[in-house]
Design a protein around this motif. Structure first.
Motif, PDB file in Angstrom:
ATOM      1  N   SER A   5      27.570 -74.264  60.637  1.00 54.76           N
ATOM      2  CA  SER A   5      27.673 -73.540  59.379  1.00 54.76           C
ATOM      3  C   SER A   5      26.718 -74.152  58.354  1.00 54.76           C
ATOM      4  O   SER A   5      26.368 -75.340  58.431  1.00 54.76           O
ATOM      5  CB  SER A   5      29.096 -73.601  58.830  1.00 54.76           C
ATOM      6  N   LEU A   6      26.337 -73.358  57.376  1.00 53.05           N
ATOM      7  CA  LEU A   6      25.467 -73.849  56.312  1.00 53.05           C
ATOM      8  C   LEU A   6      26.293 -74.595  55.268  1.00 53.05           C
ATOM      9  O   LEU A   6      27.416 -74.203  54.949  1.00 53.05           O
ATOM     10  CB  LEU A   6      24.715 -72.688  55.653  1.00 53.05           C
ATOM     11  N   PHE A  66      28.219 -68.828  56.349  1.00 53.07           N
ATOM     12  CA  PHE A  66      26.916 -68.573  56.948  1.00 53.07           C
ATOM     13  C   PHE A  66      26.679 -69.555  58.098  1.00 53.07           C
ATOM     14  O   PHE A  66      27.105 -70.713  58.039  1.00 53.07           O
ATOM     15  CB  PHE A  66      25.800 -68.734  55.912  1.00 53.07           C
ATOM     16  N   TYR A  67      25.958 -69.079  59.111  1.00 57.32           N
ATOM     17  CA  TYR A  67      25.595 -69.907  60.263  1.00 57.32           C
ATOM     18  C   TYR A  67      24.102 -69.828  60.510  1.00 57.32           C
ATOM     19  O   TYR A  67      23.488 -68.766  60.334  1.00 57.32           O
ATOM     20  CB  TYR A  67      26.280 -69.402  61.547  1.00 57.32           C
ATOM     21  N   ASN A  68      23.544 -70.942  60.951  1.00 57.84           N
ATOM     22  CA  ASN A  68      22.211 -70.859  61.536  1.00 57.84           C
ATOM     23  C   ASN A  68      22.324 -70.138  62.872  1.00 57.84           C
ATOM     24  O   ASN A  68      23.288 -70.371  63.612  1.00 57.84           O
ATOM     25  CB  ASN A  68      21.619 -72.258  61.758  1.00 57.84           C
ATOM     26  N   PRO A  69      21.390 -69.257  63.205  1.00 58.56           N
ATOM     27  CA  PRO A  69      21.456 -68.571  64.510  1.00 58.56           C
ATOM     28  C   PRO A  69      21.468 -69.603  65.633  1.00 58.56           C
ATOM     29  O   PRO A  69      20.732 -70.584  65.602  1.00 58.56           O
ATOM     30  CB  PRO A  69      20.171 -67.740  64.536  1.00 58.56           C
ATOM     31  N   TYR A 116      24.857 -68.765  47.198  1.00 54.65           N
ATOM     32  CA  TYR A 116      24.449 -69.898  48.031  1.00 54.65           C
ATOM     33  C   TYR A 116      23.032 -70.358  47.681  1.00 54.65           C
ATOM     34  O   TYR A 116      22.801 -71.546  47.452  1.00 54.65           O
ATOM     35  CB  TYR A 116      24.518 -69.523  49.515  1.00 54.65           C
ATOM     36  N   ARG A 150      18.232 -60.889  57.237  1.00 56.23           N
ATOM     37  CA  ARG A 150      16.794 -61.137  57.397  1.00 56.23           C
ATOM     38  C   ARG A 150      16.176 -61.304  56.008  1.00 56.23           C
ATOM     39  O   ARG A 150      16.367 -60.462  55.130  1.00 56.23           O
ATOM     40  CB  ARG A 150      16.106 -59.990  58.141  1.00 56.23           C
ATOM     41  N   ARG A 193      23.703 -59.930  60.405  1.00 61.75           N
ATOM     42  CA  ARG A 193      22.436 -60.648  60.520  1.00 61.75           C
ATOM     43  C   ARG A 193      21.652 -60.424  59.229  1.00 61.75           C
ATOM     44  O   ARG A 193      21.362 -59.283  58.852  1.00 61.75           O
ATOM     45  CB  ARG A 193      21.622 -60.134  61.710  1.00 61.75           C
ATOM     46  N   ASP A 245      12.823 -65.095  58.230  1.00 58.28           N
ATOM     47  CA  ASP A 245      13.843 -66.003  58.751  1.00 58.28           C
ATOM     48  C   ASP A 245      15.179 -65.258  58.831  1.00 58.28           C
ATOM     49  O   ASP A 245      15.384 -64.260  58.124  1.00 58.28           O
ATOM     50  CB  ASP A 245      13.997 -67.229  57.844  1.00 58.28           C
ATOM     51  N   THR A 282      19.599 -65.589  59.136  1.00 55.93           N
ATOM     52  CA  THR A 282      20.864 -66.314  59.051  1.00 55.93           C
ATOM     53  C   THR A 282      21.982 -65.348  59.436  1.00 55.93           C
ATOM     54  O   THR A 282      21.868 -64.138  59.235  1.00 55.93           O
ATOM     55  CB  THR A 282      21.095 -66.853  57.619  1.00 55.93           C
ATOM     56  N   TRP A 333      25.294 -64.659  49.454  1.00 59.24           N
ATOM     57  CA  TRP A 333      24.016 -65.360  49.620  1.00 59.24           C
ATOM     58  C   TRP A 333      23.404 -65.720  48.270  1.00 59.24           C
ATOM     59  O   TRP A 333      22.837 -66.806  48.110  1.00 59.24           O
ATOM     60  CB  TRP A 333      23.014 -64.549  50.435  1.00 59.24           C
TER      61      TRP A 333
END
Length: 348
Positions: A88-89, A111-114, A18, A43, A41, A48, A50, A15
């Motif tokens: 995916s991000l 990474f993915y958006n929920p 990223y 936080r 997960r 928010d 991801t 992260w």
């Protein structure tokens, strides 16, 4: 082997590369307990969320290829599937994949958006629900076919997986892991390759297939139409028939079970005929595709249970499933699969 690896540190490093401007408050392991895959997960300080997926199995090139195709598919699918898959991000317009390498392991993170989840399918489906699911898979496959020419190229074929399994059998580790069963594995690999050639699988269109459609991997709306799909560990480009075995299990009289096996029997149940008839009305199947269904099951056992079972499942499940493969799954393929029953049900 990797028990002492600090996976959360790898996620944090990923992260930071990223987007270091957004600070992490907590990283929670939300991985499925029957699998060796790692899902987290994240936080952030602003609450928010991801989702991160970490993998170290297979080849980085295959991981990159699969996730590039999935992300293009998620963005290109037409309505009503435009939000069906988790996206995916990306960074600077390109899919972001973090690669961690050290003396112990080579690991990759995306990474993915929920993704929004509506209702989990029932543990056992009614006949009406089975019929709806058949039509929904047909619509989804049609949508995938529409965009197949817009997706990144794929290089991995089922034959590559089978040849890789045969190569593993030549190694010392492979001989140890599969001792006493090498001849059975080779026989099943030969049958798969010969039957695929005879039936003509090379002439069938390859579309995105997710293979593992257990009820923990997708959600539905009130009317049982598809709402969302996640968990892409067994994704591949192949014949659409690869998606059918798990739906036969979803439709089965037995229903969802905590203790699971991979018997061929669900493919022969009358309840699955309801599913196939519904699918066939929306997106007609051909006789060669029905004939290849037996081989997609054989491939599933060879690839996901025998070759890769110890990577996909925890040791307890992997050992039991492999034992059942030799004792039950392989011996019953030709005994139990009745292609004429399906052809008759579909008037083919």
């Amino acid at each position: 082997m990797y028990q002492n690896i600090n996976f959360i540190k790898i996620i944090e490093d990923a992260w930071h590369e990223y987007d270091s401007s957004r600070k992490i408050k907590a990283v929670e392991d939300i991985s499925a307990k029957v699998s060796t895959n790692h899902v987290y997960r994240i936080r952030f300080e602003d609450d928010d969320i991801t989702i991160a997926k970490l993998s170290y199995f297979g080849k980085f090139e295959h991981f990159e290829e699969d996730h590039s195709i999935i992300n293009a598919l998620a963005n290109n699918l037409p309505a009503p599937f435009e939000n069906f898959l988790a996206k995916s991000l990306t960074k600077h317009g390109k899919l972001f994949i973090y690669r961690h390498t050290d003396s112990v392991m080579d690991a990759w993170v995306v990474f993915y958006n929920p993704i929004k989840i509506d209702q989990k399918p029932d543990r056992k489906q009614s006949k009406e629900q089975i019929s709806i699911l058949g039509g929904e898979l047909a619509k989804f496959h049609k949508a995938c076919y529409k965009v197949v020419n817009t997706l990144p190229p794929t290089f991995k074929q089922t034959g590559d997986d089978i040849n890789h399994l045969l190569e593993i059998l030549k190694t010392e580790r492979g001989k140890f892991d599969h001792r006493g069963h090498e001849d059975v594995i080779r026989q099943q690999c030969d049958l798969f390759m010969e039957n695929c050639e005879q039936i003509g699988v090379s002439n069938m269109t390859s579309i995105p297939v997710f293979v593992d459609w257990n009820i923990g991997n997708f959600s539905v709306k009130n009317d049982y139409s598809f709402f969302s799909r996640w968990d892409y560990d067994w994704f591949r480009m192949s014949t659409r028939m690869m998606d059918f075995y798990f739906f036969s299990r979803v439709c089965s009289e037995v229903g969802d079970r905590t203790v699971f096996s991979y018997l061929i029997n669900p493919l022969m149940e009358d309840r699955f005929m309801i599913f196939l008839k519904s699918y066939h009305k929306v997106y007609p199947l051909t006789e060669p595709e029905i004939r290849i269904l037996k081989e997609t099951y054989r491939f599933f056992i060879l690839n996901y249970v025998i070759k890769d079972g110890r990577y996909f499942f925890h040791e307890f499940y992997a050992s039991r499933l492999q034992f059942e493969a030799y004792e039950t799954y392989f011996p019953n393929i030709d005994k139990s699969f009745d292609v004429d029953k399906i052809l008759k049900a579909l008037n083919l």
